[in-house]
Design a protein around this motif. Structure first.
Motif, PDB file in Angstrom:
ATOM      1  N   ALA A   8      -3.565   1.767  -3.398  1.00 38.52           N
ATOM      2  CA  ALA A   8      -3.025   1.906  -2.051  1.00 38.52           C
ATOM      3  C   ALA A   8      -4.134   1.810  -1.011  1.00 38.52           C
ATOM      4  O   ALA A   8      -3.984   1.133   0.020  1.00 38.52           O
ATOM      5  CB  ALA A   8      -2.289   3.237  -1.916  1.00 38.52           C
ATOM      6  N   MET A   9      -5.261   2.461  -1.248  1.00 42.74           N
ATOM      7  CA  MET A   9      -6.376   2.410  -0.312  1.00 42.74           C
ATOM      8  C   MET A   9      -6.951   0.996  -0.221  1.00 42.74           C
ATOM      9  O   MET A   9      -7.292   0.516   0.870  1.00 42.74           O
ATOM     10  CB  MET A   9      -7.457   3.395  -0.740  1.00 42.74           C
ATOM     11  N   ARG A  58      -6.952  -1.397   3.144  1.00 42.75           N
ATOM     12  CA  ARG A  58      -8.109  -2.076   3.747  1.00 42.75           C
ATOM     13  C   ARG A  58      -7.829  -3.560   3.963  1.00 42.75           C
ATOM     14  O   ARG A  58      -8.275  -4.148   4.954  1.00 42.75           O
ATOM     15  CB  ARG A  58      -9.346  -1.868   2.880  1.00 42.75           C
ATOM     16  N   LYS A  59      -7.089  -4.171   3.026  1.00 43.66           N
ATOM     17  CA  LYS A  59      -6.709  -5.574   3.208  1.00 43.66           C
ATOM     18  C   LYS A  59      -5.801  -5.728   4.423  1.00 43.66           C
ATOM     19  O   LYS A  59      -5.934  -6.679   5.201  1.00 43.66           O
ATOM     20  CB  LYS A  59      -6.001  -6.097   1.955  1.00 43.66           C
ATOM     21  N   ALA A  60      -4.863  -4.781   4.578  1.00 44.69           N
ATOM     22  CA  ALA A  60      -3.978  -4.813   5.748  1.00 44.69           C
ATOM     23  C   ALA A  60      -4.792  -4.703   7.027  1.00 44.69           C
ATOM     24  O   ALA A  60      -4.580  -5.448   7.988  1.00 44.69           O
ATOM     25  CB  ALA A  60      -2.955  -3.685   5.657  1.00 44.69           C
ATOM     26  N   ALA A  62       0.834  -1.206   0.000  1.00 47.15           N
ATOM     27  CA  ALA A  62       0.000   0.000   0.000  1.00 47.15           C
ATOM     28  C   ALA A  62       0.868   1.254   0.000  1.00 47.15           C
ATOM     29  O   ALA A  62       0.614   2.217  -0.737  1.00 47.15           O
ATOM     30  CB  ALA A  62      -0.926  -0.003   1.213  1.00 47.15           C
ATOM     31  N   MET A  63       1.901   1.236   0.837  1.00 48.05           N
ATOM     32  CA  MET A  63       2.830   2.368   0.895  1.00 48.05           C
ATOM     33  C   MET A  63       3.481   2.605  -0.457  1.00 48.05           C
ATOM     34  O   MET A  63       3.591   3.744  -0.924  1.00 48.05           O
ATOM     35  CB  MET A  63       3.904   2.107   1.956  1.00 48.05           C
ATOM     36  N   TRP A  64       3.901   1.521  -1.099  1.00 49.03           N
ATOM     37  CA  TRP A  64       4.579   1.628  -2.391  1.00 49.03           C
ATOM     38  C   TRP A  64       3.631   2.197  -3.450  1.00 49.03           C
ATOM     39  O   TRP A  64       4.007   3.085  -4.225  1.00 49.03           O
ATOM     40  CB  TRP A  64       5.095   0.259  -2.818  1.00 49.03           C
TER      41      TRP A  64
END
Length: 213
Positions: free
Chosen positions: A120-121, A125-127, A108-110
């Motif tokens: 990324a969003m 949400r998966k994280a 997401a950060m990448w």
């Protein structure tokens, strides 16, 4: 060795802790050597490639050169694959979910910095989902809160322009509180959580608190 740790995390705690310390001393070669040892000794567990990925990212950020991007992303993918397999075989172990969340968080950060903000969003949400699975397995898996705290703060900070609508909940204070938990209680993420909170302080123009950290 913390009494609450068991299995792979207990067996390799000293090596992992030494590798984290080496990373923050900027001794990246030493850190990578230690984490590679764990990745090879426990080839079924996600902790080795996750720590390798974290060190490669730190090395790139320190030098401000993205010359190891492919290696970093490959290690993140390996972490995801190992985490999913570990979860399938060890559904009650919170660390599998925690490391899966971290892997999604790195992706997401990448994407947020170099790719698609929408992706990324979605990855964020998966994280978040993986971290909540870890909490259900063991709410005292404090290392997950570095990721969950970052998610809650920056998701809210990046959407401040529509928070007034009520469609997206403002969870910045929750994120700050979670980063505090990780600083106080995590096994491996104390320094990373402090660094994350410094960036939050800077974003909020709380410079005295940033300096103190």
């Amino acid at each position: 060795i913390p009494a609450a740790l068991s299995g792979v995390m207990r067996e390799y705690y000293v090596i992992l802790a030494e590798g984290v310390a080496a990373t923050y001393r900027e001794d990246y070669a030493r850190a990578e050597s230690l984490f590679t040892t764990v990745a090879r000794a426990a080839p079924e567990h996600p902790v080795g490639p996750l720590m390798q990925a974290a060190t490669v990212q730190a090395h790139m950020l320190d030098r401000e050169v993205l010359d190891r991007a492919d290696e970093f992303l490959e290690l993140v993918d390996t972490t995801q694959a190992r985490a999913r397999a570990w979860i399938a075989d060890h559904p009650d172990d919170p660390w599998g979910y925690c490391f899966l969340g971290h892997a999604y968080g790195y992706r997401a950060m990448w994407e947020g910095k170099y790719g698609s903000w929408f992706k990324a969003m979605k990855l964020g949400r998966k994280a978040k989902g993986a971290y909540h699975d870890a909490i259900r397995a063991d709410s005292a898996c404090w290392d997950l809160y570095v990721g969950l705290g970052n998610y809650h703060y920056w998701k809210s900070a990046r959407t401040e322009f529509i928070n007034w609508t009520g469609l997206i909940k403002d969870e910045k204070k929750r994120g700050i509180r979670e980063l505090g938990w990780a600083i106080d209680s995590s096994y491996f993420a104390t320094a990373a959580s402090a660094a994350a909170l410094i960036w939050v302080n800077l974003h909020r123009k709380e410079f005295d608190q940033a300096i103190a950290l």
